[in-house]
Scaffold this active site. Structure first.
Site, PDB file in Angstrom:
ATOM      1  N   GLU A   1       0.591   3.550  14.242  1.00 42.63           N
ATOM      2  CA  GLU A   1       1.345   4.805  14.407  1.00 42.63           C
ATOM      3  C   GLU A   1       2.517   4.646  15.368  1.00 42.63           C
ATOM      4  O   GLU A   1       3.573   5.247  15.191  1.00 42.63           O
ATOM      5  CB  GLU A   1       0.423   5.919  14.938  1.00 42.63           C
ATOM      6  CG  GLU A   1      -0.594   6.433  13.943  1.00 42.63           C
ATOM      7  CD  GLU A   1      -1.898   5.652  13.954  1.00 42.63           C
ATOM      8  OE1 GLU A   1      -1.941   4.536  14.533  1.00 42.63           O
ATOM      9  OE2 GLU A   1      -2.872   6.144  13.374  1.00 42.63           O
TER      10      GLU A   1
ATOM     11  N   ALA B   1      -2.414   7.676   6.917  1.00 41.09           N
ATOM     12  CA  ALA B   1      -1.934   8.960   6.411  1.00 41.09           C
ATOM     13  C   ALA B   1      -0.787   8.703   5.447  1.00 41.09           C
ATOM     14  O   ALA B   1      -0.123   7.670   5.535  1.00 41.09           O
ATOM     15  CB  ALA B   1      -1.440   9.811   7.577  1.00 41.09           C
TER      16      ALA B   1
ATOM     17  N   GLU C   1      -9.096   5.097  11.434  1.00 40.55           N
ATOM     18  CA  GLU C   1      -9.827   6.217  12.050  1.00 40.55           C
ATOM     19  C   GLU C   1     -10.979   6.686  11.164  1.00 40.55           C
ATOM     20  O   GLU C   1     -12.018   7.116  11.661  1.00 40.55           O
ATOM     21  CB  GLU C   1      -8.856   7.354  12.360  1.00 40.55           C
ATOM     22  CG  GLU C   1      -7.902   6.965  13.490  1.00 40.55           C
ATOM     23  CD  GLU C   1      -6.765   7.945  13.681  1.00 40.55           C
ATOM     24  OE1 GLU C   1      -6.112   8.312  12.673  1.00 40.55           O
ATOM     25  OE2 GLU C   1      -6.523   8.355  14.831  1.00 40.55           O
TER      26      GLU C   1
ATOM     27  N   GLY D   1      -4.764   6.244   9.947  1.00 42.78           N
ATOM     28  CA  GLY D   1      -5.847   7.162   9.583  1.00 42.78           C
ATOM     29  C   GLY D   1      -6.979   6.464   8.846  1.00 42.78           C
ATOM     30  O   GLY D   1      -8.128   6.924   8.876  1.00 42.78           O
TER      31      GLY D   1
HETATM   32  N1  COA Z   1       1.882   6.407   3.258  1.00 39.67           N
HETATM   33  C1  COA Z   1       2.591   6.587   2.145  1.00 39.67           C
HETATM   34  N2  COA Z   1       2.834   5.615   1.252  1.00 39.67           N
HETATM   35  C2  COA Z   1       2.308   4.407   1.531  1.00 39.67           C
HETATM   36  C3  COA Z   1       1.553   4.142   2.682  1.00 39.67           C
HETATM   37  C4  COA Z   1       1.329   5.218   3.579  1.00 39.67           C
HETATM   38  N3  COA Z   1       0.610   5.084   4.688  1.00 39.67           N
HETATM   39  N4  COA Z   1       1.181   2.850   2.672  1.00 39.67           N
HETATM   40  C5  COA Z   1       1.680   2.309   1.540  1.00 39.67           C
HETATM   41  N5  COA Z   1       2.368   3.259   0.854  1.00 39.67           N
HETATM   42  C6  COA Z   1       3.056   3.117  -0.427  1.00 39.67           C
HETATM   43  C7  COA Z   1       4.391   2.386  -0.278  1.00 39.67           C
HETATM   44  O1  COA Z   1       5.399   3.276   0.141  1.00 39.67           O
HETATM   45  C8  COA Z   1       4.592   1.885  -1.690  1.00 39.67           C
HETATM   46  O2  COA Z   1       5.038   2.954  -2.486  1.00 39.67           O
HETATM   47  P1  COA Z   1       6.120   2.686  -3.681  1.00 39.67           P
HETATM   48  O3  COA Z   1       5.442   1.693  -4.594  1.00 39.67           O
HETATM   49  O4  COA Z   1       6.292   4.031  -4.289  1.00 39.67           O
HETATM   50  O5  COA Z   1       7.322   2.129  -2.998  1.00 39.67           O
HETATM   51  C9  COA Z   1       3.164   1.538  -2.139  1.00 39.67           C
HETATM   52  O6  COA Z   1       2.308   2.292  -1.293  1.00 39.67           O
HETATM   53  C10 COA Z   1       2.813   0.092  -1.967  1.00 39.67           C
HETATM   54  O7  COA Z   1       3.123  -0.289  -0.644  1.00 39.67           O
HETATM   55  P2  COA Z   1       3.806  -1.691  -0.263  1.00 39.67           P
HETATM   56  O8  COA Z   1       4.300  -1.589   1.152  1.00 39.67           O
HETATM   57  O9  COA Z   1       4.757  -2.086  -1.328  1.00 39.67           O
HETATM   58  O10 COA Z   1       2.508  -2.633  -0.363  1.00 39.67           O
HETATM   59  P3  COA Z   1       2.135  -3.938   0.444  1.00 39.67           P
HETATM   60  O11 COA Z   1       0.811  -4.348  -0.130  1.00 39.67           O
HETATM   61  O12 COA Z   1       3.232  -4.890   0.494  1.00 39.67           O
HETATM   62  O13 COA Z   1       1.920  -3.450   1.994  1.00 39.67           O
HETATM   63  C11 COA Z   1       1.018  -2.061   3.748  1.00 39.67           C
HETATM   64  C12 COA Z   1       0.888  -2.598   2.318  1.00 39.67           C
HETATM   65  C13 COA Z   1      -0.211  -1.157   3.938  1.00 39.67           C
HETATM   66  C14 COA Z   1       1.000  -3.169   4.805  1.00 39.67           C
HETATM   67  C15 COA Z   1       2.333  -1.276   3.920  1.00 39.67           C
HETATM   68  O14 COA Z   1       2.482  -0.408   2.810  1.00 39.67           O
HETATM   69  C16 COA Z   1       2.380  -0.420   5.164  1.00 39.67           C
HETATM   70  O15 COA Z   1       2.707  -0.908   6.230  1.00 39.67           O
HETATM   71  N6  COA Z   1       2.060   0.886   5.059  1.00 39.67           N
HETATM   72  C17 COA Z   1       2.103   1.830   6.142  1.00 39.67           C
HETATM   73  C18 COA Z   1       0.947   1.645   7.090  1.00 39.67           C
HETATM   74  C19 COA Z   1       1.024   2.638   8.243  1.00 39.67           C
HETATM   75  O16 COA Z   1       1.952   2.671   9.014  1.00 39.67           O
HETATM   76  N7  COA Z   1      -0.030   3.472   8.364  1.00 39.67           N
HETATM   77  C20 COA Z   1      -0.158   4.425   9.413  1.00 39.67           C
HETATM   78  C21 COA Z   1       0.349   5.728   8.991  1.00 39.67           C
HETATM   79  S1  COA Z   1       0.228   6.916  10.296  1.00 39.67           S
END
Ligand code: COA
Length: 253
Positions: free
Chosen positions: A135, A68, A115, A112
């Site tokens: 989450e 999400a 999911e 998500g």
């Molecule tokens: N929601 C909103 N923004 C997200 C996102 C999410 N679930 N996942 C990634 N992004 C955004 C980051 O904030 C970043 O934005 P910015 O460039 O404006 O700062 C961009 O996407 C790139 O993310 P980044 O973390 O720099 O990339 P990465 O390749 O190093 O890592 C992930 C990728 C997916 C491991 C990491 O972004 C992450 O842990 N995301 C959240 C995952 C999560 O908790 N999902 C469950 C949500 S309920």
């Protein structure tokens, strides 16, 4: 004619439609618009008889869907988050999609996103894919079917471990080298797309019953769905083709 979507790409290859979530700069995180467009595109494909199988994937080479959109969580109250989830959701649109739908998992498949993959019928992943329900790290829990579908797919013990620790485990039907992901997924999709759409639909309904009903009810409804296949022209064609030692041509009638 396809509708146009801002955060979704739609490509058709023969009987296979490829739906790509297109927010690579945000790792294809699902914001409200993407969810709504994802549900709308599936409604479009559901009504299109030329589409036999759908593939769902993420744009770019990093993520399938990173969950999400966490930015949208910031100011949301419990009640408004509940409304968002109870709306006709992307999860619900996948769940009720009557044709086979394959998750082609090309990278991060989290929260998500995991999911979404769980709601699909088949999961094919590249070696770059990683799966998790993180989450718990945000002080919340899965809300898009994760506690239910994951548990049915992998059993309670593994589901507990994944959801309570964030640990990554294998949930996929196939793992292939990244450069072969599309070929492998298209191969599976094309093989399915050749079958009778009616038999596919009824078989899919029957398989899904297995985790949603008790055995006696499931067996009884399986018989009904099986019998329903006999009302189709595709069944006549399939039997005839076998007896004539040729490949069947299913029309979906
Ligand atoms: N929601 C909103 N923004 C997200 C996102 C999410 N679930 N996942 C990634 N992004 C955004 C980051 O904030 C970043 O934005 P910015 O460039 O404006 O700062 C961009 O996407 C790139 O993310 P980044 O973390 O720099 O990339 P990465 O390749 O190093 O890592 C992930 C990728 C997916 C491991 C990491 O972004 C992450 O842990 N995301 C959240 C995952 C999560 O908790 N999902 C469950 C949500 S309920």
């Amino acid at each position: 004619m396809s509708q146009s979507y801002e955060s979704i790409l739609l490509e058709r290859r023969g009987g296979v439609a490829i739906v790509t979530i297109n927010r690579p700069e945000k790792r294809n995180a699902l914001n409200i618009q993407t969810r709504a467009e994802g549900a709308a595109v599936l409604d479009e494909l559901r009504a299109d008889d030329s589409v036999r199988v759908a593939i769902l994937t993420g744009a770019g080479d990093k993520a399938f869907i990173a969950g999400a959109d966490i930015a949208e969580f910031a100011d949301r109250s419990a009640l408004s988050q509940r409304e968002v989830m109870l709306d006709r959701s992307l999860f619900n649109a996948i769940d009720t999609f009557p044709k086979p739908i394959i998750a082609m998992v090309n990278g991060y498949c989290l929260g998500g996103g995991c999911e979404v993959a769980l709601a699909c019928d088949i999961r094919v992943a590249s070696e770059k894919a990683s799966f998790g329900q993180p989450e718990i790290n945000l002080g919340i829990m899965p809300g898009g079917g994760g506690t239910q579908r994951l548990t049915r797919l992998v059993g309670e013990g593994k589901s507990m471990e994944l959801i309570l620790t964030g640990e990554i485990i294998g949930l996929v039907n196939h793992v292939v080298p990244a450069d072969q992901l599309e070929t492998k997924t298209m191969d599976i999709a094309n093989r399915i797309a050749e079958k009778s759409p009616i038999a596919l639909r009824l078989a899919k309904e029957a398989i899904r019953l297995a985790s949603r009903s008790n055995l006696d009810e499931g067996l009884r409804r399986e018989v009904d769905l099986f019998a329903l296949c006999f009302s189709s022209e595709d069944k006549d064609e399939g039997v005839k083709a076998f007896l004539e030692k040729r490949k069947p041509e299913f029309k979906g009638k």
